[in-house]
Design a protein around this motif. Structure first.
Motif, short mmCIF file in Angstrom:
data_model
loop_
_atom_site.label_atom_id
_atom_site.label_comp_id
_atom_site.label_asym_id
_atom_site.label_seq_id
_atom_site.Cartn_x
_atom_site.Cartn_y
_atom_site.Cartn_z
N GLU A 358 1.00 -1.08 0.10
CA GLU A 358 0.10 0.16 0.01
C GLU A 358 0.84 1.26 -0.01
O GLU A 358 0.40 2.29 -0.49
CB GLU A 358 -0.90 -0.13 1.18
N TYR A 359 2.02 1.23 0.78
CA TYR A 359 2.95 2.41 0.68
C TYR A 359 3.49 2.61 -0.69
O TYR A 359 3.43 3.65 -1.30
CB TYR A 359 4.27 2.17 1.45
N LEU A 360 3.67 1.34 -1.51
CA LEU A 360 4.25 1.64 -2.75
C LEU A 360 3.11 2.09 -3.80
O LEU A 360 3.36 3.09 -4.73
CB LEU A 360 4.46 0.24 -3.52
N LYS A 361 1.86 1.77 -3.54
CA LYS A 361 0.62 2.46 -4.31
C LYS A 361 0.53 3.78 -4.13
O LYS A 361 0.27 4.49 -5.22
CB LYS A 361 -0.67 1.65 -4.09
N GLN A 421 22.46 9.09 -1.40
CA GLN A 421 21.16 8.27 -1.90
C GLN A 421 20.70 7.45 -0.84
O GLN A 421 20.01 6.28 -1.07
CB GLN A 421 21.35 7.65 -3.32
N ARG A 422 20.59 7.81 0.39
CA ARG A 422 20.20 6.87 1.51
C ARG A 422 19.03 7.53 2.28
O ARG A 422 18.73 7.10 3.41
CB ARG A 422 21.26 6.68 2.57
N GLN A 476 14.45 8.26 -8.40
CA GLN A 476 13.83 7.17 -8.33
C GLN A 476 13.63 6.96 -6.59
O GLN A 476 14.33 7.17 -6.03
CB GLN A 476 14.47 6.15 -8.92
N GLN A 477 12.24 6.54 -6.26
CA GLN A 477 12.29 5.98 -4.87
C GLN A 477 12.33 4.76 -4.76
O GLN A 477 11.96 3.88 -5.58
CB GLN A 477 10.64 6.58 -4.60
N VAL A 478 12.94 4.49 -3.79
CA VAL A 478 13.55 3.12 -3.29
C VAL A 478 12.89 2.54 -2.05
O VAL A 478 13.29 3.32 -1.23
CB VAL A 478 14.96 2.60 -3.51
N TYR A 482 9.28 3.75 4.09
CA TYR A 482 10.18 5.25 4.21
C TYR A 482 11.16 5.09 3.06
O TYR A 482 12.47 4.88 3.12
CB TYR A 482 11.06 5.00 5.62
N PRO A 483 10.69 5.43 1.86
CA PRO A 483 11.52 5.46 0.58
C PRO A 483 12.51 6.47 0.82
O PRO A 483 12.52 7.64 1.17
CB PRO A 483 10.52 5.81 -0.46
N THR A 484 13.83 6.01 0.15
CA THR A 484 14.85 6.73 -0.19
C THR A 484 15.01 7.55 -1.70
O THR A 484 14.41 6.73 -2.62
CB THR A 484 16.09 5.94 0.18
N LEU A 485 15.80 8.12 -1.78
CA LEU A 485 15.73 8.89 -3.14
C LEU A 485 17.22 8.47 -4.02
O LEU A 485 18.10 8.78 -3.24
CB LEU A 485 15.54 10.66 -3.28
#
Length: 595
Positions: A358-361, A421-422, A476-478, A482-485
């Motif tokens: 759901e976070y990814l969505k 990028q962390r 890009q989000q990874v 808690y996505p990092t860029l």
């Protein structure tokens, strides 16, 4: 088979030809093949089981999730001279038994039920005694745990299908199913993968628009002023915001009502009926309102706050323009709205893996809001469908000046690299704006060359830019919660000075569709009179599209009227003369005025 189906289509529903996919689905059903129909809202899913229901010898059972949808469908079928009924919690035991007896005596061809009704063993036993030829499962994405609106009550349908001695053919129908959801539906309902009929997700009459970085209230009030006679739905994420917006609109003279789960059932039913019967222009609601709402003349759907995912957004947006006339779906975006949806996910009882999904969505929803490419193309790609640019969404028709933001983009991209990028966008924005928060000092980010590089900007402005760079593919989000860029290959080209970054600024309100001439209004008033007499919503009598066709073609006889889409024999017999009289009076008045 096709000729018989076409005759039913014309005689009962007033249409001369099938829409894409309808005849293929009907043929499979008549060949007793289970089938999954994936068609956009307004694409004609209901006809795919209603026409076989009239051709098959027994009863068609339709599983439908909402009481309002059942009543709308039964009202519409009755207006077309088709015997149908429903069984739900609004009926007492005696009435339920009476309706089951009608079905047993072949007095009805379709019966609508809620999925929970099939959990009752006694009821299921009585139902099993009937000659059921077809089981239609509407809103079938509810059966999949991968879907955006999963309902546990739908899971029992797998067992129910096998309990009917008549072995009915199964047709599952949905407007929003990713390939994963579609596969899940077919596996659970024993549908051969070769029997998925998907007509694509594109809605050619629907214009998508994103409004961001603007005063939302000012835009909304201006939009409703410009579209003063149009019916629409405004979605908000919380009950509190629904109540605030409704109060604001009513104070400004807009005929608006509210709908959310905190209201009493009586108030919800009254407000919904006022909207369906065109007594109010605007419904302000949470996502508790809308699934199965069959009101065909909704001209706009505005999301005042961001929904949780693209499946929910597309289904809710798809409630605009079901009649095929030009309509709008507008998303009003602020990054802070994402926090509300994030909170909903945090507080849910979902397993960790589902929460991550759901976070990814939600990240996809943010990318949609910030893309400057074709909006419909973005949505279709999400559902696994490739397409050219639509040519009519807000981005495709965007004539706003483009601003070169390459230098600011390079500052952001450089900062992301220097922070290894962390980290996520909030901390990156704080570093760029020179924030003095403890974490920046602890991590020694105040020593970076990019620290304070955008000190003259607010953190919100910088965050908005980061969102834009992410949706446009420069970042890009990874990760999930808690996505990092990370800097993408495109972003690398910008840093090296090999590519420019262009961005647009504010959106203006515009009118959706204009059919409000004198004749149209006269026909609409006549339709309203009939609707009040019959106690059905006006669009059940004739859709706006049919009224518009009357205005354009000016039929001179009832035979001429029969050639217009949406006019079947039953409706012609009931209403043809009255509508023809209004058209002839209008022409006579126009002729007299011209002399």
């Amino acid at each position: 088979m096709t000729e018989t189906a076409l005759k039913v289509l014309k005689d009962k529903f007033g249409y001369d030809s099938f829409r894409p996919g309808q005849d293929e689905i009907i043929n499979k059903i008549m060949n007793h093949e289970n089938v999954l129909a994936v068609m956009p809202t307004g694409g004609g899913k209901s006809l795919c089981y209603q026409i076989p229901a009239l051709m098959l010898p027994g009863l068609t059972v339709v599983v439908s999730p909402l009481i309002s949808l059942m009543k709308d469908q039964v009202d519409a079928l009755s207006e077309n001279g088709i015997a149908a009924t429903f069984i739900n919690s609004t009926l007492d035991y005696q009435e339920i038994e009476h309706r089951l007896q009608q079905a047993a005596m072949d007095q009805v061809k379709l019966i609508y039920l809620a999925p929970e009704r099939l959990d009752d063993e006694r009821f299921l036993s009585e139902l099993s005694d009937l000659n059921i030829s077809q089981l239609a499962i509407d809103e079938a994405h509810c059966i999949s745990q991968w879907g955006h609106d999963f309902r546990p009550s739908y899971l029992n349908l797998m067992n129910t299908v096998h309990q009917f001695p008549s072995h009915p053919v199964v047709v599952a129908l949905t407007a929003t199913a990713t390939s994963k959801v579609a596969s899940d539906i077919m596996q659970r309902l024993n549908i051969d993968p070769t029997n998925e009929v998907s007509t694509g997700f594109a809605r050619d009459n629907l214009s998508f628009q994103v409004v961001k970085n603007q005063n939302k209230e000012a835009f909304l009030l201006e939009y409703l002023k410009v579209n003063a006679n149009a019916a629409g739905i405004i979605y908000a994420s919380t009950r509190k915001e629904v109540e605030r917006l409704t109060g604001l609109l009513q104070k400004k003279g807009v005929k608006a009502e509210m709908y959310h789960a905190g209201l009493s059932e009586d108030v919800r039913n009254k407000n919904q009926e006022d909207f369906l019967y065109d007594r109010v222009q605007v419904m302000v609601a949470t996502n508790a309102f809308g699934m199965g709402i069959d009101k065909s003349n909704v001209r706009f759907v505005i999301h005042y706050q961001v929904p949780g995912n693209l499946e929910a957004y597309y289904q809710e947006a798809g409630r605009a323009g079901r009649d095929g006339l030009p309509s709008e779906a507008i998303l009003m975006y602020q990054p802070s709205d994402l926090q509300i949806q994030h909170f909903f996910i945090d507080q849910s009882d979902m397993e960790p893996a589902f929460k991550t999904r759901e976070y990814l969505k939600l990240q996809e929803m943010s990318k949609y809001a910030n893309t400057e490419g074709c909006l419909q193309q973005f949505i279709l790609k999400y559902f696994g469908e490739s397409s050219p640019a639509c040519g009519h969404c807000g981005n495709c028709l965007d004539e706003r000046d483009q601003v070169n933001v390459t230098v600011d983009a390079q500052k952001v991209l450089s900062c992301v690299l220097r922070m290894r990028q962390r980290y996520g966008k909030s901390l990156i924005a704080q570093v760029l704006t020179g924030s003095h928060v403890k974490r920046i000092r602890d991590e020694h980010f105040d020593q970076l060359s990019t620290y304070g590089l955008m000190k003259g900007r607010s953190q919100k402005e910088v965050t908005d830019l980061i969102d834009f760079l992410t949706s446009s593919g420069y970042l890009q989000q990874v990760g999930g919660e808690y996505p990092t860029l990370h800097v993408s290959e495109m972003g690398g080209s910008v840093l090296k000075g090999k590519a420019k970054v262009l961005r647009r600024g504010a959106v203006k309100a515009k009118r959706t569709v204009s059919v409000d001439d004198g004749l149209f209004e006269s026909l609409r008033q006549l339709r309203l009179n009939f609707a009040e007499q019959q106690h059905v919503p006006p669009y059940v009598i004739f859709s706006d599209k049919t009224l518009q066709a009357f205005c354009e073609e000016l039929p001179q006889s009832t035979l001429d009227m029969l050639s217009i889409k949406g006019v079947g024999q039953n409706k012609l017999d009931k209403y043809g003369d009255a509508f023809l009289n209004v058209i002839q009076e209008y022409e006579a008045d126009a002729s007299e005025a011209a002399q």
